[in-house]
Write a protein that holds these residues in place. Structure first.
Motif, mmCIF file in Angstrom:
data_model
loop_
_atom_site.group_PDB
_atom_site.id
_atom_site.type_symbol
_atom_site.label_atom_id
_atom_site.label_comp_id
_atom_site.label_asym_id
_atom_site.label_seq_id
_atom_site.Cartn_x
_atom_site.Cartn_y
_atom_site.Cartn_z
ATOM 1 N N UNK A 129 2.905 -37.648 -10.812
ATOM 2 C CA UNK A 129 1.831 -36.699 -10.540
ATOM 3 C C UNK A 129 2.405 -35.314 -10.260
ATOM 4 N N UNK A 130 3.654 -35.273 -9.779
ATOM 5 C CA UNK A 130 4.342 -33.995 -9.609
ATOM 6 C C UNK A 130 4.984 -33.562 -10.917
ATOM 7 N N UNK A 131 5.798 -34.447 -11.512
ATOM 8 C CA UNK A 131 6.417 -34.118 -12.795
ATOM 9 C C UNK A 131 7.024 -35.370 -13.400
ATOM 10 N N UNK A 132 6.848 -35.517 -14.715
ATOM 11 C CA UNK A 132 7.376 -36.688 -15.411
ATOM 12 C C UNK A 132 8.892 -36.778 -15.308
ATOM 13 N N UNK A 133 9.562 -35.640 -15.191
ATOM 14 C CA UNK A 133 11.011 -35.654 -15.129
ATOM 15 C C UNK A 133 11.541 -36.397 -13.930
ATOM 16 N N UNK A 134 10.848 -36.308 -12.801
ATOM 17 C CA UNK A 134 11.341 -36.995 -11.599
ATOM 18 C C UNK A 134 11.011 -38.483 -11.620
ATOM 19 N N UNK A 135 9.867 -38.859 -12.193
ATOM 20 C CA UNK A 135 9.660 -40.299 -12.390
ATOM 21 C C UNK A 135 10.677 -40.836 -13.397
ATOM 22 N N UNK A 136 10.991 -40.044 -14.419
ATOM 23 C CA UNK A 136 11.997 -40.453 -15.387
ATOM 24 C C UNK A 136 13.342 -40.678 -14.720
ATOM 25 N N UNK A 137 13.717 -39.793 -13.803
ATOM 26 C CA UNK A 137 14.983 -39.991 -13.097
ATOM 27 C C UNK A 137 14.993 -41.337 -12.372
ATOM 28 N N UNK A 138 13.921 -41.624 -11.631
ATOM 29 C CA UNK A 138 13.857 -42.878 -10.894
ATOM 30 C C UNK A 138 13.902 -44.069 -11.846
ATOM 31 N N UNK A 174 0.436 -38.421 -13.909
ATOM 32 C CA UNK A 174 0.268 -37.147 -14.621
ATOM 33 C C UNK A 174 -1.197 -36.926 -14.970
ATOM 34 N N UNK A 175 -1.876 -37.987 -15.405
ATOM 35 C CA UNK A 175 -3.300 -37.882 -15.745
ATOM 36 C C UNK A 175 -4.126 -37.494 -14.520
ATOM 37 N N UNK A 176 -3.814 -38.096 -13.374
ATOM 38 C CA UNK A 176 -4.566 -37.780 -12.157
ATOM 39 C C UNK A 176 -4.398 -36.318 -11.781
ATOM 40 N N UNK A 177 -3.184 -35.807 -11.901
ATOM 41 C CA UNK A 177 -2.935 -34.408 -11.579
ATOM 42 C C UNK A 177 -3.772 -33.486 -12.461
ATOM 43 N N UNK A 223 -1.548 -47.745 -23.665
ATOM 44 C CA UNK A 223 -2.810 -47.233 -23.134
ATOM 45 C C UNK A 223 -2.590 -46.078 -22.173
ATOM 46 N N UNK A 224 -1.681 -46.240 -21.227
ATOM 47 C CA UNK A 224 -1.524 -45.232 -20.185
ATOM 48 C C UNK A 224 -1.119 -43.885 -20.759
ATOM 49 N N UNK A 225 -0.139 -43.866 -21.654
ATOM 50 C CA UNK A 225 0.341 -42.583 -22.160
ATOM 51 C C UNK A 225 -0.684 -41.960 -23.101
ATOM 52 N N UNK A 226 -1.290 -42.768 -23.938
ATOM 53 C CA UNK A 226 -2.291 -42.242 -24.872
ATOM 54 C C UNK A 226 -3.465 -41.632 -24.118
ATOM 55 N N UNK A 227 -3.956 -42.330 -23.105
ATOM 56 C CA UNK A 227 -5.103 -41.821 -22.356
ATOM 57 C C UNK A 227 -4.713 -40.662 -21.449
ATOM 58 N N UNK A 228 -3.494 -40.682 -20.911
ATOM 59 C CA UNK A 228 -3.051 -39.556 -20.087
ATOM 60 C C UNK A 228 -3.011 -38.275 -20.906
ATOM 61 N N UNK A 229 -2.549 -38.355 -22.140
ATOM 62 C CA UNK A 229 -2.530 -37.180 -23.004
ATOM 63 C C UNK A 229 -3.945 -36.689 -23.304
ATOM 64 N N UNK A 230 -4.864 -37.600 -23.546
ATOM 65 C CA UNK A 230 -6.239 -37.195 -23.813
ATOM 66 C C UNK A 230 -6.865 -36.544 -22.579
ATOM 67 N N UNK A 247 2.308 -30.991 -17.847
ATOM 68 C CA UNK A 247 2.139 -32.445 -17.963
ATOM 69 C C UNK A 247 1.955 -32.857 -19.423
ATOM 70 N N UNK A 248 1.147 -32.118 -20.156
ATOM 71 C CA UNK A 248 0.904 -32.467 -21.558
ATOM 72 C C UNK A 248 2.197 -32.425 -22.362
ATOM 73 N N UNK A 249 3.009 -31.390 -22.122
ATOM 74 C CA UNK A 249 4.290 -31.302 -22.829
ATOM 75 C C UNK A 249 5.203 -32.462 -22.450
ATOM 76 N N UNK A 250 5.286 -32.767 -21.161
ATOM 77 C CA UNK A 250 6.134 -33.885 -20.725
ATOM 78 C C UNK A 250 5.665 -35.213 -21.300
#
Length: 398
Positions: free
Chosen positions: A89-98, A268-271, A337-344, A367-370
């Motif tokens: 929800x803050x940034x995909x990069x930090x979830x990616x790190x984890x 990311x979608x919630x943000x 589902x999650x990524x497709x709907x988050x982008x929409x 978020x959309x770019x990430x």
């Protein structure tokens, strides 16, 4: 001026969580809001990875938190998912790190490593004192690991690795790389003839190991992804992961990371949704808030439905995982589902924000770019569609 309702006034998800799960979520939310959000827009703009946060993530218990022992928290699958949601929800990069640290590198060592390997690496990685990366994808493409060209051969008491990897998160920062390579084994020394994909623990200080950050990224700019070159990298005989043979080894780790994405993308979608919802009650056009218009309310309703459905699916998969019955096809359904709907949701949120939605005043375009990167890594939409198609028909169409 009206006040935008909180999301949980419409859909009470907290009631489905345990006290421990809510505690992990609140801890991650506080960390994201206090340590990431104040600096993320600048870091994204400057293409800066704030490495000083790594040890702080370890102090919070987030690194390898779903693993047992070796300094890891041993948390449940839903707790881990909620942490992924809040960080993304803050940034995909930090979830990616984890995910790279815990679900890929640490999981590989935890699942397939010797006791000596686990003791050497896992406690330091859990603290954030050591960083790991997971080197599977190769330059010619990531969707067909069976076509892997990186090789490992025995030379006396050593292994010699040659090849190249691409889009490897954290590689230039890592202390150890989990490198997957094809081993020719005509003697059947591993209990099988021919060749097999095996995992190796490669200290990044080894001669012949080079990691180069990929430049020119328009996505994941506050994160680090690299090209790796392996030029006659020599390793001791015990560098091999003894418990992994064949593609089931890396796939077992990929499914751990995919599970985190199921939750994370919904963060990311919630943000994006929350930014659009708040703006809909604040921005006035034609003498009233834009949220008072039917078309805007229809967009918000549709976004809320997909967000809540995605989180409920993630929660269901988490409960299955905790029971030990989660299947790869179910993980694919969640990731797709999650990524497709988050982008929409991100795209719809941008329309509600109007022209201001393309600026860094709102997190939506970031978020959309990430999410375009998240859509590609750990299996593209097409790969997950084919996994589900195989599950439905019993026929492989790869």
């Amino acid at each position: 001026m009206t006040t935008a309702p909180r999301l949980d006034q419409v859909f009470d998800l907290d009631a489905l969580l345990s006290d421990e799960e809510r505690e992990w979520q609140q801890r991650a939310r506080a960390f994201a809001q206090e340590r990431i959000l104040p600096i993320i827009e600048e870091d994204f703009e400057q293409r800066h990875f704030r490495s000083e946060l790594v040890r702080e993530l370890g102090e919070q218990g987030f690194l390898g938190m779903h693993l047992q022992g070796y300094g890891c928290a041993g948390a449940g699958a839903v707790s881990y998912g909620l942490v992924c949601l809040e960080l993304e929800a803050a940034d995909s990069g930090w979830r990616t790190f984890v995910s790279v640290q815990g679900s890929l590198a640490m999981s590989a060592i935890h699942k397939y490593g010797s006791e000596e390997q686990k003791q050497r690496w896992l406690p330091g990685m859990a603290k954030g004192d050591l960083i790991g990366c997971f080197a599977l994808t190769e330059p010619q493409g990531g969707s067909d690991p069976a076509a892997m060209t990186t090789t490992a051969r025995r030379d006396g008491d050593e292994w010699v690795l040659d090849g190249a990897k691409r889009w490897i998160g954290l590689a230039s920062l890592a202390d150890v790389a989990v490198v997957w390579a094809r081993v020719d084994d005509p003697s059947g020394g591993f209990g099988q003839g021919g060749s097999a994909v095996r995992g190796f623990l490669v200290p990044t200080s080894a001669a012949g190991f080079t990691a180069t950050p990929i430049d020119g990224k328009l996505s994941m700019r506050a994160s680090v992804q690299c090209d790796i070159d392996l030029d006659a990298v020599r390793l001791p005989a015990d560098a091999i992961l003894p418990g992994a043979s064949g593609l089931s080894g890396p796939f077992g780790c990929l499914n751990e990371a995919r599970y985190g994405i199921v939750w994370g993308a919904m963060g990311a979608a919630r943000s994006c949704f929350e930014a659009a919802l708040a703006r809909s009650t604040e921005r006035e056009v034609f003498g009233k808030p834009i949220g008072a218009n039917q078309l805007t309310q229809a967009k918000l309703a549709d976004m809320m439905l997909e967000l809540e459905k995605g989180i409920l699916l993630a929660l269901h998969l988490g409960r299955l995982k905790e029971r030990g019955v989660l299947t790869p096809a179910q993980v694919s359904a969640g990731k797709l589902n999650s990524v497709r709907e988050a982008l929409e949701i991100a795209h719809q949120a941008r329309t509600i924000l109007g022209g201001d939605g393309i600026t860094s005043a709102f997190p939506v375009m970031r978020h959309a770019a990430n999410l375009e990167s998240v859509r590609t890594y750990e299996g593209t939409d097409e790969i997950h569609q084919l996994i589900l198609g195989r599950a439905l028909t019993g026929l492989a169409a790869f």
